[in-house]
Design a protein around this motif. Structure first.
Motif, PDB file in Angstrom:
ATOM      1  N   GLY A  24      67.182  45.245  67.804  1.00  0.00           N
ATOM      2  CA  GLY A  24      66.412  45.112  69.040  1.00  0.00           C
ATOM      3  C   GLY A  24      64.918  45.353  68.859  1.00  0.00           C
ATOM      4  O   GLY A  24      64.325  45.022  67.825  1.00  0.00           O
ATOM      5  N   ILE A  25      64.319  45.957  69.885  1.00  0.00           N
ATOM      6  CA  ILE A  25      62.868  46.165  69.882  1.00  0.00           C
ATOM      7  C   ILE A  25      62.452  47.118  68.753  1.00  0.00           C
ATOM      8  O   ILE A  25      61.411  46.922  68.115  1.00  0.00           O
ATOM      9  CB  ILE A  25      62.419  46.710  71.263  1.00  0.00           C
ATOM     10  CG1 ILE A  25      62.680  45.649  72.354  1.00  0.00           C
ATOM     11  CG2 ILE A  25      60.946  47.112  71.243  1.00  0.00           C
ATOM     12  CD1 ILE A  25      62.555  46.165  73.786  1.00  0.00           C
ATOM     13  N   LYS A  45      71.474  55.368  64.757  1.00  0.00           N
ATOM     14  CA  LYS A  45      72.850  55.864  64.694  1.00  0.00           C
ATOM     15  C   LYS A  45      73.649  55.088  63.654  1.00  0.00           C
ATOM     16  O   LYS A  45      74.372  55.667  62.869  1.00  0.00           O
ATOM     17  CB  LYS A  45      73.450  55.701  66.103  1.00  0.00           C
ATOM     18  CG  LYS A  45      74.916  56.024  66.244  1.00  0.00           C
ATOM     19  CD  LYS A  45      75.307  56.118  67.708  1.00  0.00           C
ATOM     20  CE  LYS A  45      74.946  54.954  68.520  1.00  0.00           C
ATOM     21  NZ  LYS A  45      75.485  53.777  68.804  1.00  0.00           N
ATOM     22  N   ASN A  71      72.573  60.552  64.911  1.00  0.00           N
ATOM     23  CA  ASN A  71      73.066  60.212  66.252  1.00  0.00           C
ATOM     24  C   ASN A  71      72.348  61.110  67.263  1.00  0.00           C
ATOM     25  O   ASN A  71      72.586  62.315  67.309  1.00  0.00           O
ATOM     26  CB  ASN A  71      74.581  60.413  66.315  1.00  0.00           C
ATOM     27  CG  ASN A  71      75.143  59.961  67.653  1.00  0.00           C
ATOM     28  OD1 ASN A  71      74.414  59.847  68.653  1.00  0.00           O
ATOM     29  ND2 ASN A  71      76.434  59.697  67.686  1.00  0.00           N
ATOM     30  N   ALA A 101      64.715  54.425  70.820  1.00  0.00           N
ATOM     31  CA  ALA A 101      66.175  54.424  71.007  1.00  0.00           C
ATOM     32  C   ALA A 101      66.512  54.697  72.458  1.00  0.00           C
ATOM     33  O   ALA A 101      65.871  55.520  73.113  1.00  0.00           O
ATOM     34  CB  ALA A 101      66.825  55.488  70.124  1.00  0.00           C
ATOM     35  N   VAL A 124      70.342  61.005  75.209  1.00  0.00           N
ATOM     36  CA  VAL A 124      69.751  60.047  74.258  1.00  0.00           C
ATOM     37  C   VAL A 124      68.317  59.690  74.663  1.00  0.00           C
ATOM     38  O   VAL A 124      67.408  59.678  73.826  1.00  0.00           O
ATOM     39  CB  VAL A 124      70.604  58.752  74.176  1.00  0.00           C
ATOM     40  CG1 VAL A 124      69.948  57.729  73.258  1.00  0.00           C
ATOM     41  CG2 VAL A 124      72.018  59.080  73.690  1.00  0.00           C
ATOM     42  N   SER A 152      59.355  53.209  78.178  1.00  0.00           N
ATOM     43  CA  SER A 152      59.706  53.306  79.582  1.00  0.00           C
ATOM     44  C   SER A 152      60.418  52.027  80.034  1.00  0.00           C
ATOM     45  O   SER A 152      61.015  51.307  79.213  1.00  0.00           O
ATOM     46  CB  SER A 152      58.432  53.539  80.389  1.00  0.00           C
ATOM     47  OG  SER A 152      58.744  53.785  81.736  1.00  0.00           O
ATOM     48  N   TYR A 166      69.825  55.781  83.938  1.00  0.00           N
ATOM     49  CA  TYR A 166      68.808  55.089  83.125  1.00  0.00           C
ATOM     50  C   TYR A 166      67.441  55.176  83.797  1.00  0.00           C
ATOM     51  O   TYR A 166      66.446  55.545  83.159  1.00  0.00           O
ATOM     52  CB  TYR A 166      69.225  53.630  82.912  1.00  0.00           C
ATOM     53  CG  TYR A 166      68.257  52.824  82.077  1.00  0.00           C
ATOM     54  CD1 TYR A 166      68.237  52.949  80.691  1.00  0.00           C
ATOM     55  CD2 TYR A 166      67.360  51.932  82.673  1.00  0.00           C
ATOM     56  CE1 TYR A 166      67.354  52.206  79.926  1.00  0.00           C
ATOM     57  CE2 TYR A 166      66.475  51.179  81.919  1.00  0.00           C
ATOM     58  CZ  TYR A 166      66.473  51.319  80.539  1.00  0.00           C
ATOM     59  OH  TYR A 166      65.595  50.583  79.782  1.00  0.00           O
TER      60      TYR A 166
HETATM   61  P1  NDP Z   1      69.194  47.803  72.107  1.00  0.00           P
HETATM   62  O1  NDP Z   1      70.405  48.209  72.870  1.00  0.00           O
HETATM   63  O2  NDP Z   1      69.107  46.420  71.593  1.00  0.00           O
HETATM   64  O3  NDP Z   1      68.948  48.833  70.919  1.00  0.00           O
HETATM   65  C1  NDP Z   1      69.027  50.207  71.172  1.00  0.00           C
HETATM   66  C2  NDP Z   1      68.594  50.981  69.977  1.00  0.00           C
HETATM   67  O4  NDP Z   1      68.743  52.376  70.287  1.00  0.00           O
HETATM   68  C3  NDP Z   1      69.428  50.680  68.759  1.00  0.00           C
HETATM   69  O5  NDP Z   1      68.616  50.627  67.624  1.00  0.00           O
HETATM   70  C4  NDP Z   1      70.357  51.871  68.697  1.00  0.00           C
HETATM   71  O6  NDP Z   1      70.711  52.244  67.396  1.00  0.00           O
HETATM   72  C5  NDP Z   1      69.502  52.975  69.280  1.00  0.00           C
HETATM   73  N1  NDP Z   1      70.373  54.039  69.783  1.00  0.00           N
HETATM   74  C6  NDP Z   1      71.195  53.984  70.858  1.00  0.00           C
HETATM   75  N2  NDP Z   1      71.899  55.131  70.958  1.00  0.00           N
HETATM   76  C7  NDP Z   1      71.516  55.912  69.921  1.00  0.00           C
HETATM   77  C8  NDP Z   1      71.896  57.197  69.474  1.00  0.00           C
HETATM   78  N3  NDP Z   1      72.845  57.918  70.100  1.00  0.00           N
HETATM   79  N4  NDP Z   1      71.302  57.705  68.375  1.00  0.00           N
HETATM   80  C9  NDP Z   1      70.367  56.986  67.718  1.00  0.00           C
HETATM   81  N5  NDP Z   1      69.970  55.760  68.078  1.00  0.00           N
HETATM   82  C10 NDP Z   1      70.536  55.224  69.170  1.00  0.00           C
HETATM   83  O7  NDP Z   1      67.960  48.101  73.098  1.00  0.00           O
HETATM   84  P2  NDP Z   1      66.509  47.428  73.219  1.00  0.00           P
HETATM   85  O8  NDP Z   1      65.981  47.120  71.880  1.00  0.00           O
HETATM   86  O9  NDP Z   1      66.584  46.399  74.258  1.00  0.00           O
HETATM   87  O10 NDP Z   1      65.702  48.657  73.884  1.00  0.00           O
HETATM   88  C11 NDP Z   1      64.796  49.466  73.173  1.00  0.00           C
HETATM   89  C12 NDP Z   1      64.076  50.336  74.183  1.00  0.00           C
HETATM   90  O11 NDP Z   1      63.388  49.516  75.138  1.00  0.00           O
HETATM   91  C13 NDP Z   1      65.007  51.235  74.994  1.00  0.00           C
HETATM   92  O12 NDP Z   1      64.395  52.491  75.193  1.00  0.00           O
HETATM   93  C14 NDP Z   1      65.139  50.504  76.320  1.00  0.00           C
HETATM   94  O13 NDP Z   1      65.438  51.382  77.374  1.00  0.00           O
HETATM   95  C15 NDP Z   1      63.760  49.892  76.454  1.00  0.00           C
HETATM   96  N6  NDP Z   1      63.694  48.716  77.334  1.00  0.00           N
HETATM   97  C16 NDP Z   1      64.276  47.517  76.979  1.00  0.00           C
HETATM   98  C17 NDP Z   1      64.185  46.412  77.793  1.00  0.00           C
HETATM   99  C18 NDP Z   1      64.796  45.096  77.428  1.00  0.00           C
HETATM  100  O14 NDP Z   1      64.726  44.146  78.244  1.00  0.00           O
HETATM  101  N7  NDP Z   1      65.406  44.935  76.279  1.00  0.00           N
HETATM  102  C19 NDP Z   1      63.445  46.471  79.085  1.00  0.00           C
HETATM  103  C20 NDP Z   1      62.889  47.772  79.378  1.00  0.00           C
HETATM  104  C21 NDP Z   1      63.012  48.839  78.523  1.00  0.00           C
HETATM  105  P3  NDP Z   1      72.103  51.764  66.675  1.00  0.00           P
HETATM  106  O15 NDP Z   1      71.880  50.362  66.224  1.00  0.00           O
HETATM  107  O16 NDP Z   1      72.203  52.711  65.548  1.00  0.00           O
HETATM  108  O17 NDP Z   1      73.181  51.894  67.720  1.00  0.00           O
END
Ligand code: NDP
Length: 246
Positions: A24-25, A45, A71, A101, A124, A152, A166
């Motif tokens: 992701g981002i 994680k 984690n 994350a 988290v 945010s 959230y």
């Molecule tokens: P994704 O769901 O695609 O990715 C989430 C990331 O967070 C992954 O790398 C995951 O790691 C990590 N993560 C989740 N749980 C844990 C944990 N328990 N411990 C360690 N790492 C963890 O999300 P996005 O890329 O879309 O979002 C990134 C950020 O941007 C977030 O904070 C989200 O709230 C924010 N955001 C996103 C938007 C969007 O449209 N996408 C809009 C507004 C905000 P792993 O691969 O190891 O599970």
């Protein structure tokens, strides 16, 4: 899109920790930082995802990254201390910290949201960001120019029905950013700001909007200008701001 063009060596020699760097981002930010010269510490994680990003950074010829499987939902205080000790031992300081994350949790009315689910999301999205910020600030203060970026959301600036824990967690994230930024203001070379990525094509977006055609949203790589701006020296005097990537 945020209007900023980063020069190729913007982050040369900087040590930057990115949480959620495996997809992701966070993956896009880790690669953008590495491509601009930073040594990136990839925290997440799922170790397999982190290793893949590590390999891609290596294959691209960017500075060698480091993988930190952790984690954030279950990490205990001593693990944050150990992380800080490892960074101090290996790198001697930290120049950047991107809190990326996050999890969405159930999208249900507050009345139907279980305490367990509420606390899981807060753990988290907020508690882990607090633990990391608090334990890593001493290392950030050793940098000539350090930046902390919190992630945010639009629902972290105005509440919306069914966004439950959230939305609350993102308001808390903005609050944490503002308190930290005010404490740092004029007293250190560390700054703290937040970014709202806006709708972005990731697993999280697809989960939150299952009926949406993913291709209507930009890829994570395209929202990187603000992430680069806030991490690099051009934003040296920017502190306590809530910014938008798009
Ligand atoms: P994704 O769901 O695609 O990715 C989430 C990331 O967070 C992954 O790398 C995951 O790691 C990590 N993560 C989740 N749980 C844990 C944990 N328990 N411990 C360690 N790492 C963890 O999300 P996005 O890329 O879309 O979002 C990134 C950020 O941007 C977030 O904070 C989200 O709230 C924010 N955001 C996103 C938007 C969007 O449209 N996408 C809009 C507004 C905000 P792993 O691969 O190891 O599970």
């Amino acid at each position: 899109m945020f209007d900023y063009s980063a020069r190729p060596d913007l982050l040369k020699g900087r040590i930057i920790l990115v949480t959620g760097a495996g997809r992701g981002i966070g993956e896009a930010a880790a690669k953008a930082y590495a491509a601009h010269g930073a040594t990136v510490l990839l925290l997440g994680k799922n170790e397999e995802n982190l290793n893949r990003v590590y390999d891609e950074i290596e294959a691209a010829g960017w500075p060698q990254a480091a993988v930190i499987p952790l984690n954030l939902e279950t990490a205990l205080p001593h693990q944050f201390d150990e992380l800080a000790a490892m960074i101090e031992r290996e790198f001697g300081r930290l120049d950047g910290l991107l809190h990326n994350a996050g999890i969405v949790g159930p999208r249900t009315p507050i009345e139907q949201l279980s305490g367990d689910n509420f606390m899981r999301v807060m753990q988290v999205n907020v508690n882990a960001a607090f633990m990391l910020t608090s334990t890593l600030l001493p290392l950030l203060k050793l940098s000539e120019d350090a930046s902390v970026i919190f992630t945010s959301s639009s629902v972290g600036r105005k509440g919306r029905a069914y966004w439950g824990a959230y939305a609350v967690s993102k308001f808390a994230t903005e609050g944490l950013m503002q308190v930290v930024a005010d404490e740092l203001d004029g007293t250190s070379r560390v700054r703290a700001n937040s970014v709202n990525p806006g709708a972005t094509r990731t697993d999280m977006r697809a989960k939150a909007y299952p009926g949406e055609n993913p291709s209507v949203n930009p890829l994570p790589e395209t929202i990187m200008p603000v992430y680069l701006y806030l991490m690099g020296p051009d934003s040296r005097d920017v502190n306590g701001q809530a910014m938008d990537a798009q």
